[in-house]
Enzyme design. Structure first.
Site, PDB file in Angstrom:
ATOM      1  N   GLY A  12     -15.855 -34.172  37.118  1.00  0.00           N
ATOM      2  CA  GLY A  12     -15.217 -33.735  35.866  1.00  0.00           C
ATOM      3  C   GLY A  12     -14.576 -32.368  35.991  1.00  0.00           C
ATOM      4  O   GLY A  12     -14.667 -31.542  35.071  1.00  0.00           O
ATOM      5  N   TYR A 154     -26.100 -37.203  22.997  1.00  0.00           N
ATOM      6  CA  TYR A 154     -25.802 -36.104  23.931  1.00  0.00           C
ATOM      7  C   TYR A 154     -27.077 -35.315  24.264  1.00  0.00           C
ATOM      8  O   TYR A 154     -27.356 -35.017  25.429  1.00  0.00           O
ATOM      9  CB  TYR A 154     -24.756 -35.213  23.266  1.00  0.00           C
ATOM     10  CG  TYR A 154     -24.245 -34.050  24.101  1.00  0.00           C
ATOM     11  CD1 TYR A 154     -23.303 -34.247  25.107  1.00  0.00           C
ATOM     12  CD2 TYR A 154     -24.687 -32.748  23.854  1.00  0.00           C
ATOM     13  CE1 TYR A 154     -22.810 -33.176  25.846  1.00  0.00           C
ATOM     14  CE2 TYR A 154     -24.199 -31.677  24.585  1.00  0.00           C
ATOM     15  CZ  TYR A 154     -23.258 -31.889  25.577  1.00  0.00           C
ATOM     16  OH  TYR A 154     -22.780 -30.831  26.310  1.00  0.00           O
ATOM     17  N   ALA A 157     -29.292 -37.255  26.623  1.00  0.00           N
ATOM     18  CA  ALA A 157     -28.770 -37.248  27.996  1.00  0.00           C
ATOM     19  C   ALA A 157     -29.034 -35.893  28.649  1.00  0.00           C
ATOM     20  O   ALA A 157     -29.460 -35.813  29.810  1.00  0.00           O
ATOM     21  CB  ALA A 157     -27.271 -37.553  27.983  1.00  0.00           C
TER      22      ALA A 157
HETATM   23  P1  NAP Z   1     -14.491 -30.796  28.802  1.00  0.00           P
HETATM   24  O1  NAP Z   1     -13.588 -29.622  28.629  1.00  0.00           O
HETATM   25  O2  NAP Z   1     -14.490 -31.884  27.785  1.00  0.00           O
HETATM   26  O3  NAP Z   1     -14.245 -31.430  30.263  1.00  0.00           O
HETATM   27  C1  NAP Z   1     -15.014 -32.533  30.690  1.00  0.00           C
HETATM   28  C2  NAP Z   1     -14.474 -33.010  32.020  1.00  0.00           C
HETATM   29  O4  NAP Z   1     -15.226 -34.184  32.405  1.00  0.00           O
HETATM   30  C3  NAP Z   1     -13.017 -33.425  31.936  1.00  0.00           C
HETATM   31  O5  NAP Z   1     -12.379 -33.015  33.109  1.00  0.00           O
HETATM   32  C4  NAP Z   1     -13.123 -34.947  31.845  1.00  0.00           C
HETATM   33  O6  NAP Z   1     -12.004 -35.655  32.345  1.00  0.00           O
HETATM   34  C5  NAP Z   1     -14.297 -35.211  32.735  1.00  0.00           C
HETATM   35  N1  NAP Z   1     -14.858 -36.527  32.522  1.00  0.00           N
HETATM   36  C6  NAP Z   1     -15.124 -37.119  31.320  1.00  0.00           C
HETATM   37  N2  NAP Z   1     -15.628 -38.347  31.527  1.00  0.00           N
HETATM   38  C7  NAP Z   1     -15.672 -38.528  32.875  1.00  0.00           C
HETATM   39  C8  NAP Z   1     -16.087 -39.599  33.698  1.00  0.00           C
HETATM   40  N3  NAP Z   1     -16.559 -40.727  33.176  1.00  0.00           N
HETATM   41  N4  NAP Z   1     -15.990 -39.449  35.044  1.00  0.00           N
HETATM   42  C9  NAP Z   1     -15.484 -38.316  35.589  1.00  0.00           C
HETATM   43  N5  NAP Z   1     -15.065 -37.278  34.851  1.00  0.00           N
HETATM   44  C10 NAP Z   1     -15.166 -37.379  33.514  1.00  0.00           C
HETATM   45  O7  NAP Z   1     -16.027 -30.328  28.899  1.00  0.00           O
HETATM   46  P2  NAP Z   1     -16.623 -28.897  29.272  1.00  0.00           P
HETATM   47  O8  NAP Z   1     -16.794 -28.149  28.033  1.00  0.00           O
HETATM   48  O9  NAP Z   1     -15.893 -28.309  30.409  1.00  0.00           O
HETATM   49  O10 NAP Z   1     -18.089 -29.347  29.749  1.00  0.00           O
HETATM   50  C11 NAP Z   1     -18.439 -29.522  31.114  1.00  0.00           C
HETATM   51  C12 NAP Z   1     -19.927 -29.842  31.184  1.00  0.00           C
HETATM   52  O11 NAP Z   1     -20.674 -28.784  30.594  1.00  0.00           O
HETATM   53  C13 NAP Z   1     -20.309 -31.103  30.421  1.00  0.00           C
HETATM   54  O12 NAP Z   1     -21.345 -31.774  31.107  1.00  0.00           O
HETATM   55  C14 NAP Z   1     -20.807 -30.566  29.101  1.00  0.00           C
HETATM   56  O13 NAP Z   1     -21.684 -31.460  28.476  1.00  0.00           O
HETATM   57  C15 NAP Z   1     -21.500 -29.307  29.575  1.00  0.00           C
HETATM   58  N6  NAP Z   1     -21.645 -28.304  28.504  1.00  0.00           N
HETATM   59  C16 NAP Z   1     -20.554 -27.776  27.872  1.00  0.00           C
HETATM   60  C17 NAP Z   1     -20.749 -26.821  26.869  1.00  0.00           C
HETATM   61  C18 NAP Z   1     -19.606 -26.179  26.130  1.00  0.00           C
HETATM   62  O14 NAP Z   1     -19.869 -25.385  25.229  1.00  0.00           O
HETATM   63  N7  NAP Z   1     -18.345 -26.438  26.479  1.00  0.00           N
HETATM   64  C19 NAP Z   1     -22.040 -26.445  26.516  1.00  0.00           C
HETATM   65  C20 NAP Z   1     -23.120 -27.006  27.171  1.00  0.00           C
HETATM   66  C21 NAP Z   1     -22.920 -27.938  28.170  1.00  0.00           C
HETATM   67  P3  NAP Z   1     -10.684 -35.982  31.433  1.00  0.00           P
HETATM   68  O15 NAP Z   1      -9.916 -34.710  31.413  1.00  0.00           O
HETATM   69  O16 NAP Z   1      -9.993 -37.053  32.210  1.00  0.00           O
HETATM   70  O17 NAP Z   1     -11.195 -36.420  30.110  1.00  0.00           O
END
Ligand code: NAP
Length: 249
Positions: A12, A154, A157
């Site tokens: 991702g 969420y 998970a």
């Molecule tokens: P994001 O901006 O939504 O980016 C998620 C990434 O995962 C995107 O590149 C997306 O691809 C990719 N993805 C989604 N489904 C996928 C799949 N089935 N296979 C491969 N790639 C996939 O999320 P983020 O905020 O950067 O979060 C990254 C991680 O940190 C996640 O696990 C999230 O739960 C965790 N997290 C985030 C926060 C926060 O505040 N942002 C807080 C706690 C934890 P597409 O671009 O193609 O959709």
């Protein structure tokens, strides 16, 4: 932190936190496999890595598909000959209060956020065990520790990732492999940009440092856990949350 000669897979990593992690690991010297389900974004991150003079490989794969994950990990090994660092970052949300949550909302979030971590870790461990060196770093969340209304899928998970990480840490410690989780608080990415302004203000009040983190803040912690310097740290959950988790205690 010197990650020269290391090969990393970051799931991702086309945007958000994953992109920042891929760029940070490349900056530290690693060759990085950039994975996502969207061709345009992964190619652009690989372009940024190459512009730094490092090596990057784009592999489109859905982490919830065992077949795709096999192709992802084998792609890394056939190009670079090894896989040293796995960052389980891919994640999605499908928020709805529990009484309205559909089976599909539950299954998709659990399949991407938890089954994806299982599939990718299992596939990468096969090589790490033979190398007798490896780093598994999985993105949990503060929500997996304290819960959040509308996110039963969420939160389950993300809590599951913690039990998984501690178990893997015990299973592979004797092979020189560490497994740790990171629990970010609120980080400014597309995942959090749709929060309404009044909710953002409420959240900010709960963060002792008083502001949302940046993807780079998480990437720095990942790079440390991936390094030789972190060799004695395993089975841990590192909060990168501006102190948010302690404000619940
Ligand atoms: P994001 O901006 O939504 O980016 C998620 C990434 O995962 C995107 O590149 C997306 O691809 C990719 N993805 C989604 N489904 C996928 C799949 N089935 N296979 C491969 N790639 C996939 O999320 P983020 O905020 O950067 O979060 C990254 C991680 O940190 C996640 O696990 C999230 O739960 C965790 N997290 C985030 C926060 C926060 O505040 N942002 C807080 C706690 C934890 P597409 O671009 O193609 O959709």
């Amino acid at each position: 932190m010197d990650l020269s000669n290391k090969v990393a897979i970051v799931t991702g990593s086309g945007r958000g936190i994953g992109r920042a992690i891929a760029l940070k690991l490349a900056e530290a010297g690693a060759s990085v496999v950039v994975n996502d389900i969207e061709a345009k974004t992964v190619e652009s991150v690989v372009g940024e890595i190459k512009a730094m003079g490092r090596s990057g490989l784009a592999v489109l794969a859905d982490v919830s598909s065992a077949e795709d994950v096999k192709r992802l990990v084998e792609g890394a090994v056939s190009t670079y000959g090894r896989v040293d660092i796995l960052v389980n970052n891919a994640g999605i949300t499908r928020d709805r209060l529990l009484l309205r949550m559909t089976d599909e909302d539950w299954d998709r979030v659990l399949n991407v956020n938890l089954k994806g971590v299982f599939l990718t870790t299992r596939a990468a461990l096969k090589y790490m065990v033979k190398q007798r060196w490896g780093r598994i770093i999985s993105l949990s969340s503060i929500v997996g520790l304290v819960g959040n209304p509308g996110q039963a899928n969420y939160a389950s998970a993300k809590a599951g990732i913690i039990g998984f990480t501690r178990t893997v840490a015990k299973e592979v410690a004797s092979r020189g492999i560490t497994a740790n989780a990171i629990a970010p608080g609120f980080i400014d990415t597309e995942m959090t940009e749709n929060l309404e302004e009044n909710l953002r203000q409420e959240v900010r009040k709960r963060i002792p440092l008083g502001y949302f983190g940046l993807p780079r803040d998480v990437a720095e912690a990942v790079a440390f856990l991936a390094s030789e310097e972190a060799r004695y740290i395993t089975g841990q959950v590192l909060g990168v949350d501006g102190g948010m988790a302690i404000s619940w205690l």
